[in-house]
Design a protein around this motif. Structure first.
Motif, PDB file in Angstrom:
ATOM      1  N   UNK A 160      55.905  22.764  92.916  1.00 48.14           N
ATOM      2  CA  UNK A 160      56.293  21.711  92.280  1.00 48.14           C
ATOM      3  C   UNK A 160      57.442  20.768  92.954  1.00 48.14           C
ATOM      4  N   UNK A 161      58.265  21.437  93.839  1.00 46.94           N
ATOM      5  CA  UNK A 161      59.294  20.462  94.448  1.00 46.94           C
ATOM      6  C   UNK A 161      59.489  21.271  95.929  1.00 46.94           C
ATOM      7  N   UNK A 162      59.641  20.731  96.822  1.00 47.97           N
ATOM      8  CA  UNK A 162      60.174  21.465  98.074  1.00 47.97           C
ATOM      9  C   UNK A 162      61.592  21.721  98.007  1.00 47.97           C
ATOM     10  N   UNK A 163      62.396  21.487  97.145  1.00 48.28           N
ATOM     11  CA  UNK A 163      63.816  21.695  96.823  1.00 48.28           C
ATOM     12  C   UNK A 163      64.049  23.322  97.030  1.00 48.28           C
ATOM     13  N   UNK A 164      63.644  24.159  96.704  1.00 44.25           N
ATOM     14  CA  UNK A 164      63.904  25.553  96.893  1.00 44.25           C
ATOM     15  C   UNK A 164      63.486  26.009  97.947  1.00 44.25           C
ATOM     16  N   UNK A 165      62.351  25.408  98.880  1.00 46.52           N
ATOM     17  CA  UNK A 165      62.036  25.744 100.230  1.00 46.52           C
ATOM     18  C   UNK A 165      63.243  25.310 101.337  1.00 46.52           C
ATOM     19  N   UNK A 166      63.546  24.130 100.873  1.00 44.94           N
ATOM     20  CA  UNK A 166      64.833  23.478 101.420  1.00 44.94           C
ATOM     21  C   UNK A 166      66.140  24.219 101.512  1.00 44.94           C
ATOM     22  N   UNK A 167      66.557  24.803 100.183  1.00 44.97           N
ATOM     23  CA  UNK A 167      67.628  25.365 100.173  1.00 44.97           C
ATOM     24  C   UNK A 167      67.628  27.047 100.743  1.00 44.97           C
ATOM     25  N   UNK A 168      66.572  27.480 100.895  1.00 48.63           N
ATOM     26  CA  UNK A 168      66.396  28.813 101.552  1.00 48.63           C
ATOM     27  C   UNK A 168      66.165  28.669 102.869  1.00 48.63           C
ATOM     28  N   UNK A 179      61.664  13.144 102.261  1.00 49.57           N
ATOM     29  CA  UNK A 179      62.082  11.711 101.889  1.00 49.57           C
ATOM     30  C   UNK A 179      60.913  11.148 100.782  1.00 49.57           C
ATOM     31  N   UNK A 180      59.721  11.709 100.748  1.00 47.14           N
ATOM     32  CA  UNK A 180      58.772  11.162  99.840  1.00 47.14           C
ATOM     33  C   UNK A 180      58.489  12.308  98.751  1.00 47.14           C
ATOM     34  N   UNK A 181      59.428  13.597  98.687  1.00 50.76           N
ATOM     35  CA  UNK A 181      59.266  14.582  97.992  1.00 50.76           C
ATOM     36  C   UNK A 181      58.822  14.165  96.430  1.00 50.76           C
ATOM     37  N   UNK A 182      59.508  13.086  95.783  1.00 54.58           N
ATOM     38  CA  UNK A 182      59.200  12.845  94.385  1.00 54.58           C
ATOM     39  C   UNK A 182      58.138  12.056  94.388  1.00 54.58           C
ATOM     40  N   UNK A 183      57.564  11.563  95.188  1.00 53.17           N
ATOM     41  CA  UNK A 183      56.619  10.788  95.001  1.00 53.17           C
ATOM     42  C   UNK A 183      55.081  11.489  95.386  1.00 53.17           C
ATOM     43  N   UNK A 184      55.128  12.684  95.723  1.00 49.52           N
ATOM     44  CA  UNK A 184      53.838  13.537  96.022  1.00 49.52           C
ATOM     45  C   UNK A 184      54.025  14.956  95.413  1.00 49.52           C
ATOM     46  N   UNK A 269      60.061  28.636  94.089  1.00 43.86           N
ATOM     47  CA  UNK A 269      60.412  28.149  92.733  1.00 43.86           C
ATOM     48  C   UNK A 269      59.329  28.157  91.645  1.00 43.86           C
ATOM     49  N   UNK A 270      59.803  27.816  90.624  1.00 42.03           N
ATOM     50  CA  UNK A 270      58.649  27.906  89.165  1.00 42.03           C
ATOM     51  C   UNK A 270      57.897  26.879  89.479  1.00 42.03           C
ATOM     52  N   UNK A 271      56.407  27.322  89.154  1.00 40.85           N
ATOM     53  CA  UNK A 271      55.434  26.284  89.270  1.00 40.85           C
ATOM     54  C   UNK A 271      54.584  26.633  90.339  1.00 40.85           C
ATOM     55  N   UNK A 272      55.056  27.440  91.214  1.00 38.76           N
ATOM     56  CA  UNK A 272      54.303  27.493  92.550  1.00 38.76           C
ATOM     57  C   UNK A 272      52.880  28.536  92.386  1.00 38.76           C
ATOM     58  N   UNK A 273      51.974  27.779  92.803  1.00 34.56           N
ATOM     59  CA  UNK A 273      50.420  28.415  92.807  1.00 34.56           C
ATOM     60  C   UNK A 273      50.131  28.473  94.192  1.00 34.56           C
TER      61      UNK A 273
END
Length: 280
Positions: A160-168, A179-184, A269-273
């Protein structure tokens, strides 16, 4: 000769499947807030998903060399003549390094396999190793069975988001998408052990449809038998829908769906498939 097979809890193996295959699973450590947990013992994927959703800090730690030493020695004491230790990519974790250090400190021969994979792709490789060991293969052949499975594996991740991969710190080449994570809605894979962007899709529904299509392509690329599985974090109904669609197209009665282990879950993160396919 008796060859024992070891893996780590990031392989997301069902405990019953591991026990049936004679695979010893070494747990990783998960830290939620200020509390330390042991994967497979006192922490669940739901706890991870809830913590991430509530912005509680979550981190993970590899098993120590001392932990691996104790496992290897215990297996040797119960009759193992050699050990094949199958682990997740050395490019996203120090687990392989810990296993190699431990291997140098024990008397029993230990063959450490860096799968350059994550999640159930590592589990499938351990399963191939276990079947090879049960058939009486040499330690070298058992290790090679694990490597062949890992090399054939195709891991496809929807997040759902790259944020958790980035944090870890596990984001790898997918950092280019930040940079385009919110758009894709990105579909990721592993290349040479590193998380790598595969495709960018505009909506969740289109991304999941594309994930299914890529999973079908990966399965149909195998001439012989293959393993396939679907993992998720806090998204069971979506994962079941993906698995059922894959099963219908591939002519399978069913495809196993499991919740990803707590360690991997902390980074995706939640929502990962995820859809994983590898040769048997």
């Amino acid at each position: 000769m008796t060859v024992a097979v070891v893996t780590d809890s990031t392989a997301s193996l069902d405990p019953d499947d591991a026990a049936r295959g004679g695979i010893t699973v070494v747990p990783t450590t998960v830290i939620i807030g200020a509390r330390v947990y042991t994967e497979g013992v006192d922490v669940t994927s739901h706890m991870i998903a809830d913590a991430l959703t509530d912005s509680v800090p979550v981190s993970t730690s590899r098993p120590s060399p001392e932990t691996f030493q104790a496992v290897y020695r215990a297996l040797a004491s119960t009759g193992a003549d050699a050990i094949v230790s199958v682990h997740l990519s050395s490019k996203v974790s120090g687990t392989v390094d810990a296993a190699r250090l431990a291997a140098e400190r024990v008397d029993v021969p230990v063959h450490v396999v860096d799968t350059l994979q994550v999640g159930v792709a590592t589990g499938f490789a351990a399963g191939c190793a276990a079947r090879s060991a049960a058939a009486g293969a040499s330690p070298e052949s058992v290790a090679e069975a694990a490597r062949r499975s890992a090399e054939s594996a195709r891991v496809l991740l929807y997040v759902d988001t790259l944020e958790y991969l980035r944090r870890g710190g596990r984001i790898g080449r997918a950092a280019a998408l930040i940079g385009s994570a919110l758009a894709v809605k990105p579909i990721l894979t592993l290349e040479d052990g590193v998380v790598t962007p595969l495709e960018k899709v505009r909506t969740s529904s289109k991304a999941l449809a594309r994930l299914e299509a890529l999973g079908i392509e990966a399965a149909q690329s195998h001439d012989g038998p293959y393993d396939i599985g679907v993992l998720h974090l806090a998204s069971e109904s979506v994962a079941m829908s993906v698995a059922q669609s894959l099963a219908r197209t591939l002519g399978r009665a069913e495809i196993a769906v499991d919740e990803v282990g707590a360690d991997i879950g902390a980074h995706v993160g939640p929502g990962m498939i995820a859809v994983t396919v590898s040769a048997r």
